[in-house]
Design a protein around this motif. Structure first.
Motif, mmCIF file in Angstrom:
data_model
loop_
_atom_site.group_PDB
_atom_site.id
_atom_site.type_symbol
_atom_site.label_atom_id
_atom_site.label_comp_id
_atom_site.label_asym_id
_atom_site.label_seq_id
_atom_site.Cartn_x
_atom_site.Cartn_y
_atom_site.Cartn_z
ATOM 1 N N ARG A 154 7.179 11.580 2.315
ATOM 2 C CA ARG A 154 6.925 11.905 0.902
ATOM 3 C C ARG A 154 6.871 13.413 0.691
ATOM 4 O O ARG A 154 7.454 13.951 -0.268
ATOM 5 C CB ARG A 154 5.608 11.275 0.465
ATOM 6 C CG ARG A 154 5.218 11.548 -0.983
ATOM 7 C CD ARG A 154 3.741 11.304 -1.203
ATOM 8 N NE ARG A 154 2.912 12.229 -0.417
ATOM 9 C CZ ARG A 154 1.600 12.106 -0.277
ATOM 10 N NH1 ARG A 154 0.957 11.095 -0.847
ATOM 11 N NH2 ARG A 154 0.922 12.986 0.444
ATOM 12 N N VAL A 187 3.739 9.424 4.674
ATOM 13 C CA VAL A 187 3.219 10.606 3.969
ATOM 14 C C VAL A 187 4.055 11.830 4.315
ATOM 15 O O VAL A 187 4.361 12.669 3.450
ATOM 16 C CB VAL A 187 1.738 10.831 4.335
ATOM 17 C CG1 VAL A 187 1.258 12.182 3.830
ATOM 18 C CG2 VAL A 187 0.878 9.723 3.756
ATOM 19 N N ARG A 195 1.975 2.341 -3.489
ATOM 20 C CA ARG A 195 0.956 3.056 -4.263
ATOM 21 C C ARG A 195 0.722 4.452 -3.695
ATOM 22 O O ARG A 195 0.472 5.409 -4.437
ATOM 23 C CB ARG A 195 -0.353 2.265 -4.244
ATOM 24 C CG ARG A 195 -0.257 0.916 -4.945
ATOM 25 C CD ARG A 195 -1.639 0.317 -5.171
ATOM 26 N NE ARG A 195 -2.326 0.033 -3.923
ATOM 27 C CZ ARG A 195 -2.208 -1.113 -3.251
ATOM 28 N NH1 ARG A 195 -1.407 -2.071 -3.723
ATOM 29 N NH2 ARG A 195 -2.874 -1.317 -2.135
ATOM 30 N N LEU A 196 0.819 4.580 -2.364
ATOM 31 C CA LEU A 196 0.561 5.861 -1.719
ATOM 32 C C LEU A 196 1.647 6.882 -2.029
ATOM 33 O O LEU A 196 1.367 8.066 -2.266
ATOM 34 C CB LEU A 196 0.446 5.655 -0.205
ATOM 35 C CG LEU A 196 0.269 6.909 0.656
ATOM 36 C CD1 LEU A 196 -1.105 7.509 0.417
ATOM 37 C CD2 LEU A 196 0.438 6.566 2.141
ATOM 38 N N LEU A 197 2.896 6.446 -2.061
ATOM 39 C CA LEU A 197 4.026 7.363 -2.183
ATOM 40 C C LEU A 197 4.355 7.704 -3.630
ATOM 41 O O LEU A 197 4.999 8.723 -3.899
ATOM 42 C CB LEU A 197 5.257 6.775 -1.491
ATOM 43 C CG LEU A 197 5.083 6.456 -0.004
ATOM 44 C CD1 LEU A 197 6.371 5.878 0.566
ATOM 45 C CD2 LEU A 197 4.670 7.698 0.775
ATOM 46 N N LEU A 217 0.833 -1.206 0.000
ATOM 47 C CA LEU A 217 0.000 0.000 0.000
ATOM 48 C C LEU A 217 0.862 1.249 0.000
ATOM 49 O O LEU A 217 0.540 2.246 -0.660
ATOM 50 C CB LEU A 217 -0.924 -0.007 1.213
ATOM 51 C CG LEU A 217 -1.810 1.221 1.415
ATOM 52 C CD1 LEU A 217 -2.737 1.401 0.219
ATOM 53 C CD2 LEU A 217 -2.608 1.106 2.699
ATOM 54 N N LEU A 218 2.002 1.199 0.718
ATOM 55 C CA LEU A 218 2.888 2.360 0.766
ATOM 56 C C LEU A 218 3.425 2.694 -0.618
ATOM 57 O O LEU A 218 3.561 3.870 -0.977
ATOM 58 C CB LEU A 218 4.052 2.094 1.729
ATOM 59 C CG LEU A 218 3.746 2.102 3.221
ATOM 60 C CD1 LEU A 218 4.999 1.810 4.028
ATOM 61 C CD2 LEU A 218 3.143 3.435 3.646
ATOM 62 N N MET A 251 1.721 4.897 8.154
ATOM 63 C CA MET A 251 1.176 5.651 7.029
ATOM 64 C C MET A 251 1.456 7.146 7.181
ATOM 65 O O MET A 251 1.882 7.817 6.232
ATOM 66 C CB MET A 251 -0.336 5.414 6.930
ATOM 67 C CG MET A 251 -0.726 3.987 6.645
ATOM 68 S SD MET A 251 -0.467 3.535 4.931
ATOM 69 C CE MET A 251 -1.851 4.353 4.168
#
Length: 456
Positions: free
Chosen positions: A204, A201, A166-168, A163-164, A197
């Motif tokens: 990032r 973020v 895709r998030l970053l 998931l990280l 998370m």
């Protein structure tokens, strides 16, 4: 240090001219570039004619003492801000409960085809977002509701690693270095994933042009001396979670404020300023400690220390399924000092068949109980009330009616709100804000639990 050099020279010159002793703090730069804080004191030595012949003084490195004092001041400030945030969130949760319940009342009366239903559903969505905001405030103040379990930190990282990515985005590379011998710790797995998370973020955002995010775990032993140097830390085995970025680092004037709620360096509308505040609260409530190491141009590392534990998973509190409907005919003693919330709860209960005896505080509730002791089937009470709170009220009533079912309501965590008088003794607990269905279900669950026979 270049910024202190002129001041030190002026101080020494003043002592030479006036013969007044000096005592001050100043910084130095060691040959390897490290900045240290020095406490210096000195005075002049005069000959018989009153002429200065020498300057005598001493210098002491007080860097560690200064750091420890600053950590203590920061901890005290965060504690005070946390109490404020928790109080605001608690009062706000009362308002949200009233709003959400009235929205549910409206939705029950509106058909799917009614145009106004979309407006009411928009209000419902807004109250849900507001409730999420209060949960973040409660996380910072360490009063949110947690479900701690024995977990392995490596598992939490593995669960969200994909998931990280895709998030970053593609410009950030995620590197994990996990200690396979890491032991167990007691924490809420969902909240630990939230910590990861939020830190990801934050990393990032610190690398707008891309970079590397490194997540590392390892087992460490905290000595008694190390524990003393970090307020809140305990000696013994810990799991260390280190989250590092390759960004520009945190400016010195920003670093003291990064864990404060609503503090943000982003533009208006780009962030709430609750990301790191939430991390801070979850770590503290989980018994851990967090610190940050950052240098301009060299990135930032957040070090999170969680005490390790051993043994089997803790015994979970029993939960009893509601097999019938959510209605009832029992008489409920309702105690809530917020007028609007008391009115909403009364409406929910009476519209589902219950008889309600309402009281605005603990003292009034005792008077109602004394007059109707045999009629009352259960106690539904807020926890935080002026003068006589819910815990104290329950203790008095239990002395007369040890078998009476009790459902506590609070915007704080069960542990923070109830202490030892928790659900482990068979009582129920519902966090605010709640929906009408949630209140009815929790109350029915408490009422339907099997009662222990009285002692012979």
């Amino acid at each position: 240090h270049p910024d202190d050099k002129v001041r030190v020279q002026q101080t020494v010159q003043h002592t030479i001219e006036t013969h007044e002793p000096f005592a001050h703090n100043h910084r130095i730069v060691t040959p390897d570039g490290e900045v240290r804080l020095i406490f210096s004191l000195g005075h002049t030595v005069l000959n018989e004619q009153g002429t200065v012949i020498r300057l005598i003084g001493s210098a002491q490195d007080i860097t560690e003492q200064s750091n420890l004092a600053e950590q203590l001041r920061q901890a005290q400030k965060m504690e005070a801000v946390g109490r404020l945030a928790g109080g605001v969130a608690h009062d706000f949760n009362n308002l949200l409960t009233v709003m959400d319940c009235h929205v549910q009342f409206l939705l029950q009366d509106l058909d799917e085809s009614t145009p106004q239903r979309l407006d009411v559903e928009a209000i419902k969505k807004a109250t849900e977002n507001a409730a999420a905001l209060t949960r973040q405030l409660l996380a910072f103040s360490r009063k949110q509701i947690l479900q701690p379990k024995l977990i392995n930190l490596n598992d939490s990282i593995s669960n969200i690693e994909s998931l990280l990515g895709r998030l970053l985005g593609e410009t950030v590379t995620v590197v994990t270095r996990l200690d396979t011998s890491l032991g167990q710790m007691k924490a809420d797995p969902g909240q630990i994933e939230q910590v990861l998370m939020n830190l990801a973020v934050n990393a990032r955002d610190a690398m707008p042009m891309g970079g590397a995010l490194t997540i590392q775990t390892r087992s460490v032993i905290v000595s008694e001396m190390q524990a003393k140097l970090r307020p809140g830390m305990r000696k013994g085995p810990h799991a260390l979670l280190a989250v590092s970025d390759s960004g520009e680092g945190i400016p010195d004037d920003v670093r003291p404020h990064i864990f404060e709620p609503f503090f943000t360096t982003k533009e208006v509308g780009q962030g709430t300023g609750l990301g790191l505040a939430t991390v801070y609260g979850i770590v503290k409530q989980s018994g851990g400690v967090i610190d940050v190491v950052s240098a301009r141009g060299k990135g930032t590392t957040f070090n999170l220390y969680f005490p390790l534990t051993s043994g089997d998973a803790p015994e979970q509190a029993q939960h009893y399924a509601v097999t019938g409907g959510l209605t009832g005919t029992e008489t409920i003693l309702l105690v809530e000092d917020a007028n609007a919330l008391r009115a909403v709860a009364t409406r929910i209960l009476t519209s589902n068949g219950y008889k309600v005896l309402a009281a605005e505080n603990g003292e009034a509730a005792l008077r109602v109980f004394r007059k109707n002791e045999e009629k009352i089937d259960a106690l539904l009470t807020d926890v935080v009330m002026p003068e006589l709170g819910g815990r104290e009220l329950a203790a008095i009533i239990l002395a007369d009616r040890p078998d009476i079912p009790i459902l506590f309501m609070s915007g704080y965590t069960e542990t923070a709100a109830l202490g030892k008088l928790g659900t482990s003794r068979g009582h129920g607990f519902i966090g605010k804000p709640f929906t009408p269905e949630a209140l009815l279900r929790q109350l029915r669950e408490v009422l339907d639990r099997p009662r222990k026979p009285p002692a012979p």
